[in-house]
Design an enzyme around this catalytic site. Structure first.
Site, PDB file in Angstrom:
ATOM      1  N   CYS A 160       0.858  -1.192   0.000  1.00 43.55           N
ATOM      2  CA  CYS A 160       0.000   0.000   0.000  1.00 43.55           C
ATOM      3  C   CYS A 160       0.890   1.237   0.000  1.00 43.55           C
ATOM      4  O   CYS A 160       2.051   1.166   0.376  1.00 43.55           O
ATOM      5  CB  CYS A 160      -0.857   0.056   1.257  1.00 43.55           C
ATOM      6  SG  CYS A 160      -2.017  -1.288   1.436  1.00 43.55           S
TER       7      CYS A 160
ATOM      8  N   GLU B  52      -9.263   7.340   3.145  1.00 46.83           N
ATOM      9  CA  GLU B  52      -8.555   7.239   1.872  1.00 46.83           C
ATOM     10  C   GLU B  52      -9.485   6.980   0.697  1.00 46.83           C
ATOM     11  O   GLU B  52     -10.469   6.253   0.813  1.00 46.83           O
ATOM     12  CB  GLU B  52      -7.528   6.107   1.928  1.00 46.83           C
ATOM     13  CG  GLU B  52      -6.421   6.357   2.918  1.00 46.83           C
ATOM     14  CD  GLU B  52      -5.332   5.306   2.880  1.00 46.83           C
ATOM     15  OE1 GLU B  52      -4.186   5.665   3.177  1.00 46.83           O
ATOM     16  OE2 GLU B  52      -5.621   4.137   2.564  1.00 46.83           O
TER      17      GLU B  52
END
Length: 176
Positions: A65, A112
């Site tokens: 990520c 996010e």
């Protein structure tokens, strides 16, 4: 200098730039990406986050990520971070995106707009152990069973992405 993130609206349009820790203290929506790499046998490469990460240390998650840097194109950021964190490169393709928000025990908030990418790789994994405590290849049925038995062993965002896209769908995308 602290890492800076791209703040976005709910349509992923940039609206500003912010220091990483401020974004996570205030729960500001920012651009991110998550990578799922499968091998030719259909196994997913998982990583266990380093214990000293600012949140979710020691939890298992997808391959990699990260966040694109200001003025960095998303495809460039995805390639860069996979190399930095897992020590290899492969072709990656975007397959989905989602927004999630989660508060952690240390009062940090992840909010996010995540772009999900998939790839296929059969070579040597050479992770940066400052970022990754451990890694393993795992077949999809075994992973789903493990997640059902021990949901707290996995990151919040990994659960969100599996619920949204499903591992079989991600696997099919990786093998096209």
């Amino acid at each position: 200098m602290e890492e800076r993130l791209i703040l976005v609206d709910t349509d992923d349009r940039p609206i500003g730039i912010c220091e990483k820790m401020r974004a996570h203290h205030e729960g500001l929506l920012h651009r991110a990406f998550s990578i799922f790499v499968f091998d030719s046998a259909g196994r997913l490469l998982l990583q266990q986050r380093a214990l000293n990460k600012y949140h979710s240390g020691g939890l298992w998650s997808n391959t990699c990520c990260g966040h694109p840097r200001p003025r960095e194109a998303l495809p460039d950021a995805v390639r860069r971070r996979l190399g930095e964190e897992m020590g290899f490169a492969c072709e990656l393709r975007p397959v989905d995106a989602l927004v999630y928000r989660a508060r952690f025990e240390n009062d940090l908030i992840e909010h996010e707009f995540v772009h999900i990418h998939v790839g296929r790789f059969d070579g040597t994994v050479a992770p940066d152990f400052a970022e990754v405590a451990a890694w393993r290849w795992i077949d999809v049925p075994t992973l789903l069973e493990w997640m059902a038995d021990e949901p707290s062993a996995f990151t919040v965002w990994f659960h969100c992405m599996i619920e949204r896209a499903g591992l079989p769908v991600l696997h099919r995308w990786a093998h096209r």
